[in-house]
Design a protein around this motif. Structure first.
Motif, PDB file in Angstrom:
ATOM      1  N   GLU A   6       0.841  -1.190   0.000  1.00 13.95           N
ATOM      2  CA  GLU A   6       0.000   0.000   0.000  1.00 13.95           C
ATOM      3  C   GLU A   6       0.881   1.247   0.000  1.00 13.95           C
ATOM      4  O   GLU A   6       1.772   1.376   0.841  1.00 13.95           O
ATOM      5  CB  GLU A   6      -0.898   0.045   1.237  1.00 13.95           C
ATOM      6  CG  GLU A   6      -2.024  -0.966   1.258  1.00 13.95           C
ATOM      7  CD  GLU A   6      -2.875  -0.813   2.509  1.00 13.95           C
ATOM      8  OE1 GLU A   6      -3.896  -0.088   2.439  1.00 13.95           O
ATOM      9  OE2 GLU A   6      -2.512  -1.381   3.540  1.00 13.95           O
ATOM     10  N   LYS A   8       0.364   5.247   0.345  1.00 12.51           N
ATOM     11  CA  LYS A   8      -0.688   6.175   0.771  1.00 12.51           C
ATOM     12  C   LYS A   8      -0.195   7.620   0.736  1.00 12.51           C
ATOM     13  O   LYS A   8       0.714   7.997   1.494  1.00 12.51           O
ATOM     14  CB  LYS A   8      -1.145   5.835   2.198  1.00 12.51           C
ATOM     15  CG  LYS A   8      -1.788   4.466   2.335  1.00 12.51           C
ATOM     16  CD  LYS A   8      -2.273   4.241   3.758  1.00 12.51           C
ATOM     17  CE  LYS A   8      -3.008   2.919   3.926  1.00 12.51           C
ATOM     18  NZ  LYS A   8      -3.493   2.725   5.316  1.00 12.51           N
ATOM     19  N   LEU A  10       1.773   9.397  -0.949  1.00 12.01           N
ATOM     20  CA  LEU A  10       3.234   9.525  -0.896  1.00 12.01           C
ATOM     21  C   LEU A  10       3.716  10.797  -1.588  1.00 12.01           C
ATOM     22  O   LEU A  10       3.289  11.124  -2.702  1.00 12.01           O
ATOM     23  CB  LEU A  10       3.874   8.307  -1.557  1.00 12.01           C
ATOM     24  CG  LEU A  10       5.388   8.174  -1.369  1.00 12.01           C
ATOM     25  CD1 LEU A  10       5.721   7.884   0.094  1.00 12.01           C
ATOM     26  CD2 LEU A  10       5.947   7.073  -2.263  1.00 12.01           C
ATOM     27  N   SER A  28      -1.231   7.476  -4.323  1.00  8.97           N
ATOM     28  CA  SER A  28      -1.787   6.359  -3.550  1.00  8.97           C
ATOM     29  C   SER A  28      -2.162   5.222  -4.494  1.00  8.97           C
ATOM     30  O   SER A  28      -2.766   5.456  -5.538  1.00  8.97           O
ATOM     31  CB  SER A  28      -3.035   6.793  -2.771  1.00  8.97           C
ATOM     32  OG  SER A  28      -2.742   7.825  -1.855  1.00  8.97           O
ATOM     33  N   GLU A  68       2.970   7.402   3.444  1.00  9.46           N
ATOM     34  CA  GLU A  68       3.640   6.219   3.961  1.00  9.46           C
ATOM     35  C   GLU A  68       3.526   5.052   2.992  1.00  9.46           C
ATOM     36  O   GLU A  68       2.688   5.041   2.088  1.00  9.46           O
ATOM     37  CB  GLU A  68       3.046   5.816   5.319  1.00  9.46           C
ATOM     38  CG  GLU A  68       1.568   5.474   5.267  1.00  9.46           C
ATOM     39  CD  GLU A  68       1.008   5.116   6.631  1.00  9.46           C
ATOM     40  OE1 GLU A  68       1.791   5.028   7.597  1.00  9.46           O
ATOM     41  OE2 GLU A  68      -0.216   4.905   6.735  1.00  9.46           O
ATOM     42  N   ILE A  69       4.422   4.070   3.185  1.00  8.93           N
ATOM     43  CA  ILE A  69       4.430   2.850   2.384  1.00  8.93           C
ATOM     44  C   ILE A  69       4.276   1.679   3.334  1.00  8.93           C
ATOM     45  O   ILE A  69       5.031   1.550   4.314  1.00  8.93           O
ATOM     46  CB  ILE A  69       5.749   2.713   1.593  1.00  8.93           C
ATOM     47  CG1 ILE A  69       5.969   3.935   0.700  1.00  8.93           C
ATOM     48  CG2 ILE A  69       5.733   1.438   0.750  1.00  8.93           C
ATOM     49  CD1 ILE A  69       7.358   3.989   0.084  1.00  8.93           C
ATOM     50  N   LEU A  70       3.289   0.825   3.071  1.00  6.68           N
ATOM     51  CA  LEU A  70       3.036  -0.345   3.913  1.00  6.68           C
ATOM     52  C   LEU A  70       3.255  -1.613   3.103  1.00  6.68           C
ATOM     53  O   LEU A  70       2.837  -1.697   1.947  1.00  6.68           O
ATOM     54  CB  LEU A  70       1.607  -0.329   4.451  1.00  6.68           C
ATOM     55  CG  LEU A  70       1.130   0.925   5.193  1.00  6.68           C
ATOM     56  CD1 LEU A  70      -0.332   0.782   5.580  1.00  6.68           C
ATOM     57  CD2 LEU A  70       1.984   1.163   6.427  1.00  6.68           C
ATOM     58  N   LYS A  74       2.527  -3.528   7.377  1.00  6.95           N
ATOM     59  CA  LYS A  74       3.543  -2.918   8.235  1.00  6.95           C
ATOM     60  C   LYS A  74       4.223  -1.773   7.498  1.00  6.95           C
ATOM     61  O   LYS A  74       4.579  -1.906   6.329  1.00  6.95           O
ATOM     62  CB  LYS A  74       4.586  -3.959   8.646  1.00  6.95           C
ATOM     63  CG  LYS A  74       4.005  -5.117   9.443  1.00  6.95           C
ATOM     64  CD  LYS A  74       5.072  -6.141   9.782  1.00  6.95           C
ATOM     65  CE  LYS A  74       4.479  -7.322  10.544  1.00  6.95           C
ATOM     66  NZ  LYS A  74       5.513  -8.355  10.823  1.00  6.95           N
ATOM     67  N   ARG A  75       4.415  -0.674   8.186  1.00  8.71           N
ATOM     68  CA  ARG A  75       5.041   0.500   7.576  1.00  8.71           C
ATOM     69  C   ARG A  75       6.519   0.222   7.315  1.00  8.71           C
ATOM     70  O   ARG A  75       7.260  -0.167   8.227  1.00  8.71           O
ATOM     71  CB  ARG A  75       4.884   1.707   8.490  1.00  8.71           C
ATOM     72  CG  ARG A  75       5.529   2.963   7.927  1.00  8.71           C
ATOM     73  CD  ARG A  75       5.268   4.167   8.790  1.00  8.71           C
ATOM     74  NE  ARG A  75       5.996   5.320   8.285  1.00  8.71           N
ATOM     75  CZ  ARG A  75       5.555   6.549   8.294  1.00  8.71           C
ATOM     76  NH1 ARG A  75       4.358   6.806   8.776  1.00  8.71           N
ATOM     77  NH2 ARG A  75       6.281   7.534   7.829  1.00  8.71           N
ATOM     78  N   SER A  77       8.245   2.571   5.032  1.00  5.64           N
ATOM     79  CA  SER A  77       8.851   3.874   4.770  1.00  5.64           C
ATOM     80  C   SER A  77       9.420   4.403   6.078  1.00  5.64           C
ATOM     81  O   SER A  77       8.774   4.354   7.122  1.00  5.64           O
ATOM     82  CB  SER A  77       7.814   4.847   4.200  1.00  5.64           C
ATOM     83  OG  SER A  77       6.653   4.878   5.004  1.00  5.64           O
TER      84      SER A  77
END
Length: 340
Positions: A6, A8, A10, A28, A68-70, A74-75, A77
């Motif tokens: 994911e 989001k 960014l 996103s 953020e990047i998941l 889990k994150r 980034s």
């Protein structure tokens, strides 16, 4: 089904002596297990920068400034180098545009594959060798016993790309990022590599994030397509929706740049250039190049208008009060049939 990856909202900036370049401006998207999402756009639109940010390999002047990047919820980034090293190759593999530049010319293909295998878990010599042979077979390299002793200069362009894909698969990743993997190849070999990626996906269930500037190539591999322009996604939908009913003028322009029987194979390039992202234009970033632009395009940035539940585009032409505009392209199976 939960998304594998994911991204989001960014945002990525590059600091230069001339100022700050806004390379990615609130992007996103999601990639689901076993599917291929294609990111499409011209050079300079932010595709490669976006993908390098996923693995934390941005240039030192680049920085994620928002979003953020998941991965698997889990994150990732903002993780440190140690944590990212555990993800690179093992969870997310990457195939770069120039396979020759990705390989060490002084080491055999087998040696380089063995190094990739051992990075993700020490194996006894015989097990490592067996794994190398299996990877070479998986990517369609014949006579693997012989080929593993070859040096990169002894491989053709297509064979080099197969070897690079094998290295990317050495850690059994769940996601493969393919950054323009066929650009340097001729049309025949290009088709073989695209077929290889589809076959690998069927055999392993791997998800693929496919980067390209060519909608003709993307038609052969993508389940979903996201079109990028000036650091933003301007249209997104299933491959069927994008190819049967494109709605953004930039997407039309990409299609019109493909060879067409009606124009005897002549290309119709889009006028102008990607805007200077040191100073992003007011309103719609594509307005200056858009022959269908409305007055509001030069004043306000368009929101995302939904065409269907899965297909949307950021163009004022989709506003209920906008004049009706017929798409200038008709596409079937990735081939432009009408190009007005």
């Amino acid at each position: 089904m939960e998304p594998l990856l994911e991204v989001k909202n960014l945002k990525i900036d590059f600091t230069t002596e001339y100022g700050v370049i806004q390379a990615v401006r609130g992007v996103s998207f999601s990639v689901y297990p076993g599917e291929t999402l294609a990111l499409v756009g011209e050079s300079g639109c932010g595709k490669s920068v976006l993908c390098k940010s996923i693995l934390g390999i941005l240039h030192s002047r680049g920085k994620i400034t928002g979003g953020e990047i998941l991965f698997e919820g889990k994150r990732i980034s903002g993780l440190g180098e140690k944590e990212l090293t555990a993800i690179r190759g093992r969870e997310i593999g990457m195939v770069f545009q120039n396979p020759a530049a990705a390989l060490n010319p002084t080491l055999t293909i087998g040696k380089q594959l063995a190094e990739a295998v051992q990075v993700h878990g020490k194996l006894p010599k015989q097990e490592c060798r067996a794994r190398v042979l299996k990877l070479l077979e998986l990517v369609g390299i014949d006579r693997p016993e012989e080929r593993m002793k070859s040096y990169p200069h002894e491989f053709s362009g297509g064979m080099l790309q197969r070897a690079v894909i094998a290295i990317a698969l050495a850690g059994n990743p769940k996601l493969l990022i393919a950054d323009e993997p066929t650009t340097a190849l001729d049309v025949t070999i290009q088709a073989q590599i695209l077929k290889l990626l589809k076959d690998l996906q069927q055999k392993t269930g791997i998800a693929i994030l496919f980067i390209s500037h060519d909608l003709g190539v993307v038609a052969q591999v993508a389940d979903r397509v996201a079109v990028l322009y000036a650091g933003k996604i301007v249209e997104s939908g299933s491959a069927t929706e994008i190819y049967s009913d494109p709605r953004h003028p930039y997407t039309w322009g990409l299609f019109r740049s493909l060879p067409c029987a009606k124009t005897n194979g002549a290309l119709i390039p889009m006028p102008g250039q990607v805007p200077d992202m040191l100073h992003p234009p007011k309103g719609d970033a594509f307005a200056e190049r858009n022959s269908y632009a409305l007055a509001i395009d030069f004043e306000e940035e368009p929101p995302l208008f939904h065409v269907t539940g899965t297909h949307y585009a950021a163009t004022w032409l989709l506003h209920p009060e906008a004049p009706a505009v017929k798409s200038p392209v008709l596409v079937h199976s990735g081939e432009v049939l009408v190009n007005e």
